[in-house]
Scaffold this motif. Structure first.
Motif, PDB file in Angstrom:
ATOM      1  N   LYS A   1       0.833  -1.206   0.000  1.00  0.00           N
ATOM      2  CA  LYS A   1       0.000   0.000   0.000  1.00  0.00           C
ATOM      3  C   LYS A   1       0.868   1.256   0.000  1.00  0.00           C
ATOM      4  CE  LYS A   1      -1.886   1.170   3.871  1.00  0.00           C
ATOM      5  NZ  LYS A   1      -2.767   1.201   5.074  1.00  0.00           N
ATOM      6  N   ARG A   2       1.883   1.281   0.872  1.00  0.00           N
ATOM      7  CA  ARG A   2       2.764   2.450   0.947  1.00  0.00           C
ATOM      8  C   ARG A   2       3.523   2.650  -0.365  1.00  0.00           C
ATOM      9  NH1 ARG A   2       4.381  -0.080   5.696  1.00  0.00           N
ATOM     10  NH2 ARG A   2       6.486  -0.322   4.815  1.00  0.00           N
ATOM     11  N   GLU A   3       3.999   1.540  -0.936  1.00  0.00           N
ATOM     12  CA  GLU A   3       4.751   1.641  -2.189  1.00  0.00           C
ATOM     13  C   GLU A   3       3.863   2.149  -3.319  1.00  0.00           C
ATOM     14  OE1 GLU A   3       6.342  -2.226  -2.810  1.00  0.00           O
ATOM     15  OE2 GLU A   3       7.949  -2.018  -1.308  1.00  0.00           O
ATOM     16  N   ALA A   4       2.591   1.746  -3.308  1.00  0.00           N
ATOM     17  CA  ALA A   4       1.671   2.198  -4.358  1.00  0.00           C
ATOM     18  C   ALA A   4       1.420   3.699  -4.252  1.00  0.00           C
ATOM     19  CB  ALA A   4       0.356   1.427  -4.258  1.00  0.00           C
ATOM     20  N   TYR A   5       1.335   4.203  -3.027  1.00  0.00           N
ATOM     21  CA  TYR A   5       1.162   5.647  -2.842  1.00  0.00           C
ATOM     22  C   TYR A   5       2.346   6.428  -3.433  1.00  0.00           C
ATOM     23  CZ  TYR A   5      -2.939   5.753   0.246  1.00  0.00           C
ATOM     24  OH  TYR A   5      -4.211   5.670   0.756  1.00  0.00           O
ATOM     25  N   GLU A   6       3.534   5.840  -3.343  1.00  0.00           N
ATOM     26  CA  GLU A   6       4.755   6.545  -3.724  1.00  0.00           C
ATOM     27  C   GLU A   6       5.224   6.239  -5.144  1.00  0.00           C
ATOM     28  OE1 GLU A   6       7.426   5.212  -0.749  1.00  0.00           O
ATOM     29  OE2 GLU A   6       6.375   6.196   0.920  1.00  0.00           O
ATOM     30  N   ASP A   7       4.544   5.285  -5.808  1.00  0.00           N
ATOM     31  CA  ASP A   7       4.988   4.855  -7.136  1.00  0.00           C
ATOM     32  C   ASP A   7       4.526   5.854  -8.202  1.00  0.00           C
ATOM     33  OD1 ASP A   7       5.775   3.581  -9.408  1.00  0.00           O
ATOM     34  OD2 ASP A   7       4.826   1.653  -8.923  1.00  0.00           O
ATOM     35  N   ARG A   8       5.438   6.691  -8.656  1.00  0.00           N
ATOM     36  CA  ARG A   8       5.108   7.722  -9.637  1.00  0.00           C
ATOM     37  C   ARG A   8       4.985   7.174 -11.055  1.00  0.00           C
ATOM     38  NH1 ARG A   8       2.606  10.949  -6.580  1.00  0.00           N
ATOM     39  NH2 ARG A   8       3.791  11.500  -4.690  1.00  0.00           N
ATOM     40  N   ARG A   9       5.319   5.894 -11.234  1.00  0.00           N
ATOM     41  CA  ARG A   9       5.200   5.293 -12.566  1.00  0.00           C
ATOM     42  C   ARG A   9       3.749   4.927 -12.891  1.00  0.00           C
ATOM     43  NH1 ARG A   9       9.037   0.355 -11.768  1.00  0.00           N
ATOM     44  NH2 ARG A   9       7.773   0.361  -9.857  1.00  0.00           N
ATOM     45  N   LEU A  10       2.908   4.878 -11.859  1.00  0.00           N
ATOM     46  CA  LEU A  10       1.520   4.481 -12.060  1.00  0.00           C
ATOM     47  C   LEU A  10       0.737   5.575 -12.774  1.00  0.00           C
ATOM     48  CD1 LEU A  10       0.670   2.895  -8.574  1.00  0.00           C
ATOM     49  CD2 LEU A  10       1.125   1.683 -10.711  1.00  0.00           C
ATOM     50  N   GLY A  11      -0.221   5.144 -13.596  1.00  0.00           N
ATOM     51  CA  GLY A  11      -1.125   6.098 -14.208  1.00  0.00           C
ATOM     52  C   GLY A  11      -2.067   6.687 -13.163  1.00  0.00           C
ATOM     53  N   ASP A  12      -2.804   7.704 -13.564  1.00  0.00           N
ATOM     54  CA  ASP A  12      -3.667   8.406 -12.619  1.00  0.00           C
ATOM     55  C   ASP A  12      -4.720   7.483 -11.995  1.00  0.00           C
ATOM     56  OD1 ASP A  12      -2.289  10.705 -13.103  1.00  0.00           O
ATOM     57  OD2 ASP A  12      -3.717  11.486 -14.594  1.00  0.00           O
ATOM     58  N   VAL A  13      -5.355   6.656 -12.819  1.00  0.00           N
ATOM     59  CA  VAL A  13      -6.406   5.771 -12.297  1.00  0.00           C
ATOM     60  C   VAL A  13      -5.806   4.755 -11.345  1.00  0.00           C
ATOM     61  CG1 VAL A  13      -8.155   4.047 -12.908  1.00  0.00           C
ATOM     62  CG2 VAL A  13      -7.835   6.074 -14.350  1.00  0.00           C
ATOM     63  N   SER A  14      -4.694   4.148 -11.721  1.00  0.00           N
ATOM     64  CA  SER A  14      -4.055   3.152 -10.860  1.00  0.00           C
ATOM     65  C   SER A  14      -3.591   3.775  -9.549  1.00  0.00           C
ATOM     66  CB  SER A  14      -2.865   2.516 -11.580  1.00  0.00           C
ATOM     67  OG  SER A  14      -3.292   1.788 -12.696  1.00  0.00           O
ATOM     68  N   ARG A  15      -2.994   4.997  -9.630  1.00  0.00           N
ATOM     69  CA  ARG A  15      -2.502   5.636  -8.412  1.00  0.00           C
ATOM     70  C   ARG A  15      -3.651   5.968  -7.463  1.00  0.00           C
ATOM     71  NH1 ARG A  15      -0.267  10.057 -10.381  1.00  0.00           N
ATOM     72  NH2 ARG A  15       1.640   8.975 -10.989  1.00  0.00           N
TER      73      ARG A  15
END
Length: 732
Positions: free
Chosen positions: A580-594
């Motif tokens: 969960k924390r990594e997903a919050y910080e992952d700037r590679r994700l698209g807007d919907v995924s983030r």
């Protein structure tokens, strides 16, 4: 036997052995229930004695001059066994008839008989019939008379009457006819698409139930030892996945013997079953039933003129158990030489130690095989079959069962297990022994990846793991106490080899070490849950709706029975929190995924913790207060069990879109209305997706609070919920 006029009516009485005190009480409770209700069913394990109980119920109605129907679907042996009094070699009820494809009767004479007893108030009549014959064109008059005159219909194996012609027939019976169903498995279908007996009608209710562990503890069924042997084979290399994970939509997988290499693997796997059996079975002449797998593809050139062989794996297994096939120990070994013809008999005309039975054999030959198999101390000792003898095969002397077919159907699995749980005073059986060969399923996640989610196959894949099925089998009743008292043993064997044997092919001698298997299988569930998390973590597109549903469904499968379970779940929750924390910080994700990915992990994390707390609250009666507090501490909660309800509500508040129980009640009422077939079919695709994304997750949260809210309890226990919701609830 049919009767056409009053002078032919038999005045003989029906004699039955008396019911034990406990079953007498059940008998009286059922009769009382049927006085005020039209439909009901009992759920008891195979071998408990439900058919014997039904005879007493039939006798009660018979003695009162009533017309009784005993109905089965596609099980003529069970029908005949119930119809005849084997000791007296005559029908059990003097005024009765048997109507099936194997027992021809004059339809007009039988119709006259039914009319006579329908008018006669002092003399009862029992019709034993198969559903298929009743619904046949030649029996239309008899069917109409049954609908008009039957006072009681006892339906054995009523699970075969769900959402089909049998269901329709039962619903045609009028208010006059009481319906009592009997089953060991009140459901049909593979995991993910299960139908339940209470779907037959809105007023179909469970009247009485007893679980397998309870029957074993009460000495009504034999103690059970279940041994799992893991083959070295990849399930993808052994079974046919030509249609990918859609193969899991059936109750069985099909073996793939299409190349010499694949055939070698199948033979090695079959030999492993024999090695485990030979090593661990104490009584070498124990009567043993082997359930083999169906084969879709096989190597031709085997058998007379290379023709396709029916029940190929059953015949192959019989040859392996008889030591007729050299078993390749590696890929470099030459191709195995198979018999030109598979034979059940020695050159002297006697049965071999291991034989096969299949539908291609004549009825007389099948009867001879079964009669010889039932005779203790004489061959055949091992009987191999693919699809026969799963239901209705009553042989208390059966001591061992070998499972060479992975099944996706819990009903089929329970029926198989039930073959060896009957008590026997003749064979001296001390326990029922089951040996299952399992294969590695890891490759299914590797090969199909996203398909596990997109096809909603998570449950089906995990059902291939024996420990998962066993947890489902023992999910009700006091299985833990039966295990602690040694009446249920679950073991896994580690395989090793020592020296060379003197047998055919000079094979190495297999050595096995038994290791106890823990239930619940938390480490196994955590392993495959982590694979689902990894698949989700790798994804970078969309709102993760399917992933969220499947992760939440899998979360509700976890149980906490002891401290070790809590430790493993705490570690798993920590891993989810990290994702969960990594997903919050992952700037590679698209807007919907983030936007959605961290929320998915967060909701799953808190639902997992809630499930752990629920398990501790409702199934932790065997734990002391210090042990409960220790488990709470391991789960990173305040170690005070008195606060457990506050902790459960905290999980709801932090993880769910609905922060309180009243909010859950409101949303799930809406889900109930939307999920009904009348409404759901009119929703457009966009609204259906919105329904799944926004409202369906509330079902998982709501299930955790059933006992906290009368409104939720009533909703979840109602029969009106659509099957798409019911499958979530009933398979948790």
């Amino acid at each position: 036997m049919t009767i056409s006029n009053e002078t032919a009516v038999s005045m003989e009485t029906v004699e039955l052995e008396p019911l034990r005190k406990d079953k007498k009480k059940i008998f009286e409770d059922i009769l009382k229930y049927l006085q005020n209700n039209q439909r009901g069913y009992i759920k008891v394990p195979t071998g408990w004695g439900k058919t014997f109980l039904s005879k007493h119920i039939m006798k009660k109605y018979y003695d009162e001059g009533k017309v009784v129907l005993f109905l089965v679907s596609r099980n003529n042996p069970l029908l005949s066994q119930t119809y005849y009094d084997r000791k007296k070699k005559r029908p059990l009820f003097p005024n009765s008839a048997l109507l099936s494809s194997e027992h021809k009767v004059d339809r007009k004479e039988l119709a006259e008989t039914l009319r006579f007893f329908g008018k006669e108030k002092d003399k009862g009549f029992v019709l034993f019939a198969s559903l298929q014959t009743v619904l046949g064109k030649q029996s239309s008059e008899i069917k109409n008379l049954i609908l008009e005159l039957a006072d009681l219909a006892i339906v054995d194996e009523i699970h075969n009457f769900i959402n089909n012609r049998g269901n329709d027939f039962l619903n045609e019976l009028g208010d006059r006819t009481k319906i009592l169903g009997m089953t060991a498995t009140p459901f049909q279908g593979v995991v993910g698409n299960v139908k339940f007996v209470d779907e037959i009608a809105g007023d179909m209710r469970e009247v009485y139930a007893k679980t397998l562990p309870e029957c074993i503890l009460d000495n009504e069924l034999a103690p059970l030892k279940y041994t799992i042997a893991e083959s070295s084979e990849d399930i993808f290399e052994i079974f046919d996945f030509e249609r990918g994970l859609d193969e899991l939509d059936k109750q069985d997988l099909f073996l793939d013997c299409s190349t010499p290499d694949k055939l070698k693997k199948v033979i090695r796997r079959t030999q492993l079953a024999k090695d485990v059996y030979d090593s661990l079975i104490k009584h070498k002449h124990a009567k043993t039933l082997v359930f083999c797998a169906p084969v879709r593809k096989r190597v031709y050139g085997v058998g007379a003129e290379g023709e396709e062989i029916n029940a190929f794996h059953a015949k192959l297994t019989s040859s392996v158990f008889n030591g007729e096939i050299s078993v390749p120990e590696s890929e470099k070994d030459p191709e195995p030489i198979l018999p030109l013809n598979f034979e059940n008999y020695t050159p002297e005309g006697e049965f071999r130690d291991t034989v096969f039975i299949s539908s291609e054999l004549s009825k007389n030959e099948q009867s001879d095989i079964l009669a010889a198999f039932r005779e203790m101390g004489k061959p055949p000792y091992v009987l191999c079959t693919v699809g026969m003898l799963i239901e209705g095969f009553d042989f208390p002397g059966l001591e061992a069962l070998v499972l060479l077919r992975p099944t996706l159907s819990m009903r089929l699995f329970e029926q198989q297990v039930g073959r060896v749980t009957r008590l026997s005073s003749v064979s001296g059986k001390q326990q029922g022994n089951i040996f299952e060969i399992s294969d590695s399923i890891d490759s299914l996640y590797q090969r199909f990846g996203e398909g596990v989610f997109s096809g909603e196959k998570v449950d089906q894949v995990q059902m291939l793991q024996p420990e998962i099925r066993l947890e489902e089998l023992f999910s009700e009743g006091d299985a833990a106490r039966a295990i602690e008292e040694g009446k249920i043993e679950i073991k896994k064997v580690e395989l090793g080899f020592q020296g060379k044997g003197k047998g055919k092919g000079n094979r190495k001698v297999a050595q096995f070490r038994e290791i106890p298997v823990r239930l619940p299988p938390t480490s196994i569930r955590a392993k495959y849950f982590s694979r689902l998390l990894a698949l989700t973590e790798e994804k970078d597109i969309g709102a993760f709706e399917r992933e969220k549903r499947e992760l939440m469904r899998a979360t509700l499968r976890f149980r906490v029975r002891e401290f070790r379970d809590a430790e493993e779940l705490a570690e798993l929750a920590g891993n989810i929190n990290r994702l969960k924390r990594e997903a919050y910080e992952d700037r590679r994700l698209g807007d919907v995924s983030r936007q959605h990915k961290p929320k998915v992990f967060g909701e799953v994390e808190w639902l997992l913790k809630l499930q752990a707390l629920n398990s501790l609250k409702y199934n932790g009666g065997h734990l002391s207060m210090p042990e409960k507090n220790q488990i709470l501490k391991a789960l990173n909660f305040d170690p005070d069990f008195r606060k457990i309800d506050n902790l459960r509500l905290k999980c709801l508040k932090l993880g769910s879109a609905q922060k309180t129980i009243p909010e859950l009640v409101k949303v799930l009422g809406f889900v109930s209305r939307l999920s009904s077939s009348e409404t759901y079919q009119f929703l457009d695709k966009k609204k259906k997706e919105h329904w799944k994304r926004e409202f369906l997750p509330a079902v998982y949260w709501g299930f955790c609070f059933i006992d906290d809210s009368p409104e939720l309890k009533e909703l979840f226990e109602s029969t009106e919920w659509d099957r798409r919701v019911k499958n979530i609830i009933r398979q948790k």
